[in-house]
Enzyme design. Structure first.
Site, mmCIF file in Angstrom:
data_model
loop_
_atom_site.group_PDB
_atom_site.id
_atom_site.type_symbol
_atom_site.label_atom_id
_atom_site.label_comp_id
_atom_site.label_asym_id
_atom_site.label_seq_id
_atom_site.Cartn_x
_atom_site.Cartn_y
_atom_site.Cartn_z
ATOM 1 N N GLY A 249 0.777 -1.232 0.000
ATOM 2 C CA GLY A 249 0.000 0.000 0.000
ATOM 3 C C GLY A 249 0.807 1.279 0.000
ATOM 4 O O GLY A 249 0.252 2.374 0.124
ATOM 5 N N GLU A 291 4.241 -6.589 1.383
ATOM 6 C CA GLU A 291 3.731 -6.897 0.053
ATOM 7 C C GLU A 291 3.574 -5.680 -0.852
ATOM 8 O O GLU A 291 2.473 -5.346 -1.256
ATOM 9 C CB GLU A 291 2.349 -7.554 0.183
ATOM 10 C CG GLU A 291 2.295 -8.741 1.089
ATOM 11 C CD GLU A 291 0.872 -9.223 1.311
ATOM 12 O OE1 GLU A 291 0.680 -10.435 1.302
ATOM 13 O OE2 GLU A 291 -0.038 -8.393 1.497
ATOM 14 N N PRO A 292 4.661 -5.027 -1.189
ATOM 15 C CA PRO A 292 4.523 -3.888 -2.101
ATOM 16 C C PRO A 292 4.160 -4.347 -3.511
ATOM 17 O O PRO A 292 4.682 -5.350 -3.997
ATOM 18 C CB PRO A 292 5.915 -3.257 -2.078
ATOM 19 C CG PRO A 292 6.839 -4.370 -1.702
ATOM 20 C CD PRO A 292 6.052 -5.288 -0.815
ATOM 21 N N GLY A 293 3.259 -3.637 -4.144
ATOM 22 C CA GLY A 293 2.923 -3.911 -5.542
ATOM 23 C C GLY A 293 3.193 -2.664 -6.349
ATOM 24 O O GLY A 293 4.188 -2.547 -7.066
ATOM 25 N N ARG A 294 2.308 -1.682 -6.150
ATOM 26 C CA ARG A 294 2.400 -0.405 -6.861
ATOM 27 C C ARG A 294 3.799 0.201 -6.794
ATOM 28 O O ARG A 294 4.329 0.665 -7.805
ATOM 29 C CB ARG A 294 1.406 0.574 -6.220
ATOM 30 C CG ARG A 294 1.247 1.892 -6.961
ATOM 31 C CD ARG A 294 0.432 2.883 -6.119
ATOM 32 N NE ARG A 294 -0.851 2.340 -5.711
ATOM 33 C CZ ARG A 294 -1.966 2.376 -6.426
ATOM 34 N NH1 ARG A 294 -1.973 2.967 -7.590
ATOM 35 N NH2 ARG A 294 -3.079 1.837 -5.972
ATOM 36 N N TYR A 335 -11.142 6.278 -10.232
ATOM 37 C CA TYR A 335 -10.779 6.995 -9.000
ATOM 38 C C TYR A 335 -10.418 8.454 -9.211
ATOM 39 O O TYR A 335 -9.895 9.085 -8.304
ATOM 40 C CB TYR A 335 -9.552 6.358 -8.312
ATOM 41 C CG TYR A 335 -9.358 4.874 -8.391
ATOM 42 C CD1 TYR A 335 -10.245 3.997 -7.755
ATOM 43 C CD2 TYR A 335 -8.251 4.329 -9.023
ATOM 44 C CE1 TYR A 335 -10.020 2.629 -7.782
ATOM 45 C CE2 TYR A 335 -8.025 2.958 -9.054
ATOM 46 C CZ TYR A 335 -8.928 2.108 -8.428
ATOM 47 O OH TYR A 335 -8.689 0.765 -8.454
ATOM 48 N N CYS A 362 -16.150 4.799 -26.681
ATOM 49 C CA CYS A 362 -17.456 5.438 -26.764
ATOM 50 C C CYS A 362 -18.034 5.688 -25.384
ATOM 51 O O CYS A 362 -19.019 5.065 -25.002
ATOM 52 C CB CYS A 362 -18.392 4.580 -27.590
ATOM 53 S SG CYS A 362 -17.921 4.600 -29.297
HETATM 54 C C1 LIG Z 1 -3.183 -5.016 -3.560
HETATM 55 C C2 LIG Z 1 -2.543 -5.681 -2.426
HETATM 56 C C3 LIG Z 1 -1.202 -5.438 -2.136
HETATM 57 C C4 LIG Z 1 -0.368 -4.440 -2.896
HETATM 58 O O1 LIG Z 1 -0.809 -3.147 -2.704
HETATM 59 P P1 LIG Z 1 0.007 -1.916 -3.350
HETATM 60 O O2 LIG Z 1 -0.793 -0.744 -3.018
HETATM 61 O O3 LIG Z 1 0.069 -2.181 -4.814
HETATM 62 O O4 LIG Z 1 1.361 -1.925 -2.723
HETATM 63 C C5 LIG Z 1 -0.622 -6.133 -1.108
HETATM 64 N N1 LIG Z 1 -1.320 -7.023 -0.378
HETATM 65 C C6 LIG Z 1 -2.612 -7.292 -0.634
HETATM 66 C C7 LIG Z 1 -3.321 -8.288 0.171
HETATM 67 C C8 LIG Z 1 -3.264 -6.634 -1.650
HETATM 68 O O5 LIG Z 1 -4.549 -6.885 -1.884
#
Ligand SMILES: *Cc1c(COP(=O)(O)O)cnc(C)c1O
Length: 432
Positions: A249, A291-294, A335, A362
């Site tokens: 997050g 758990e970084p994603g973004r 968003y 469209c």
């Molecule tokens: C989406 C998600 C993440 C990653 O969140 P980011 O905002 O992309 O870092 C990590 N853990 C869980 C469980 C998620 O659903």
């Protein structure tokens, strides 16, 4: 000068990514095009891992949340960097398996994993299941028994935290579809329940409070609440939970006014809270997962478009239409997300024109940005939308039967295609 340090301007006044001219990229690979800088991705992975080593004696693991951007090459990069991987569907799991990702480092998430998905994951010995609800717990135990296996699990907990972010990406509050609530006693009940099953091994507690969060405080509060809960479990049930997953997050920079916390500082602050709380509660220091994603891929990617039409509506606004839109970037429609936009072939010029960037779908709501300042723009220019590495390709759709763009990865100033551009034939592949 730009929102990401992998971007610059060359002597021609063109925007570059990973040292490569984006105008040439648009010519070579056509548009719309996703471009990502591999060095930036790898550097961020290492920054997270190093911060765990520096501030937490390496007692933890970084998992990349693959939903941000999943493809075989991305899984290979993450595997090479030694990180683990979060998946939330059979499809993300399949992608990881096809890339040869080590299954013991895969964590399977989701609030409604189907039986087929659970069976598939068990068959491939996925390392860890993050259980969302009691139905899943029961099902997983039964399916694991059927394969004569024991599944490592953690429970997804709603710590009751409202992080400061967009409502649609806030997940830690009690009114959320994800996980077990603490306040209501539901979480403790789930722990009790889990200890009675023989084919699940309760290893950890998990929480994820939301996405695109800039403050450290909600993460600190969540860590504290989770440790207090683990302490309570030890007192009431007599078991010690060894792992604490703090979720992802962490915010990234989309526009100049965004101020993400340096990721190294995050672990520094969190470690302190974890150590202090454990000492206070005399609780053994847990193994930490994050758990970084973004933040791993977001700033490493951009989208390139070609400007097709410009419509000036006097005293109202100027629409600049591009050859993509909500099909490759649904985030403004979803968003109202802010973005920085640059005319890639005029990147050194001042951004003096206020425009609205429109897609080609469209839908009047098919906009990428409204009232944003860009360079003087003409038909045929290459437009770059920045920080689009996360939740863009992965959220892309086929609306209006628009083909998904290609994704190009830059490494050592050399581009290579990692996902091919779709063709019309791809669009009708499953049509009968
Ligand atoms: C989406 C998600 C993440 C990653 O969140 P980011 O905002 O992309 O870092 C990590 N853990 C869980 C469980 C998620 O659903």
């Amino acid at each position: 000068m730009f929102v990401s340090d992998c971007l610059s301007v060359n002597e021609k006044g063109h925007l570059t990514i990973g040292g490569y001219d984006t105008v040439s990229l648009a010519q070579e690979f056509s548009t719309p095009l996703f471009v990502m800088d591999e060095e930036k991705i790898r550097k961020t992975c290492r920054m997270y891992q190093n911060s765990l080593n520096t501030y937490y004696q390496g007692r933890g693991m970084v998992l990349y949340a693959s939903k941000a951007f999943s493809c075989k090459e991305m899984c290979r990069i993450i595997a090479e960097e030694g990180l683990g991987l979060d998946v939330v569907s059979g499809g993300e799991l399949y992608t990881a398996l096809q890339a040869g990702f080590p299954t013991e480092r895969i964590h399977f998430h989701g609030n409604n994993k189907t039986e087929e998905e659970l069976i598939f994951a068990l068959e491939h010995d996925v390392g860890h299941f993050v259980v969302d609800n009691l139905t899943e717990l029961e099902t997983l135990d039964r399916l694991a028994a059927g394969q004569n296996k024991t599944a490592n699990i953690s429970l997804r907990i709603k710590p009751g935290i409202e992080a400061h972010t967009h409502e649609a990406v806030m997940t830690g509050q009690i009114d959320s579809k994800f996980g077990f609530a603490l306040e209501t006693g539901e979480a403790m009940e789930a722990v009790n329940f889990a200890t009675r099953f023989r084919h699940v091994n309760l290893k950890g507690m998990h929480n994820h409070i939301g996405s695109q969060i800039f403050d450290i405080e909600p993460f600190q509060n969540a860590a504290k609440i989770m440790l207090e809960f683990m302490h309570q479990i030890r007192q009431e049930i007599g078991i010690v939970i060894e792992e604490l997953n703090l979720g992802g997050g962490f915010g990234i920079k989309y526009v100049e006014s965004d101020t993400p916390v340096p990721y190294g500082d995050y672990m520094k602050e969190i470690s302190q809270v974890v150590y202090d709380t454990c000492e206070k509660l005399k609780f053994p220091v847990p193994y930490i997962l994050m758990e970084p994603g973004r933040s791993i891929v977001g700033e490493a990617g951009i989208t390139l478009y070609r400007v097709g039409g410009i419509k000036e509506i006097p005293n109202i606004r100027t629409y600049v239409s591009v050859d993509g839109g909500m099909t490759d970037n649904p985030r403004y429609a979803l968003y109202q997300s802010p973005y920085s936009v640059v005319v890639a072939n005029k990147a050194s010029q001042p951004a003096a024109k206020k425009v609205t960037i429109a897609g080609k779908c469209c839908e009047s709501g098919d906009l990428i940005q409204e009232h944003t300042m860009i360079q003087e723009v003409e038909v045929g220019d290459t437009l770059a939308v920045l920080s689009t590495g996360a939740y863009h390709y992965s959220m892309a759709s086929h609306y209006n039967r628009i083909c998904k763009p290609a994704v190009v990865m830059i490494r050592d100033s050399e581009p290579r295609v990692i996902i091919k551009r779709e063709t019309y034939a791809d669009l009708i592949r499953n049509d009968l």
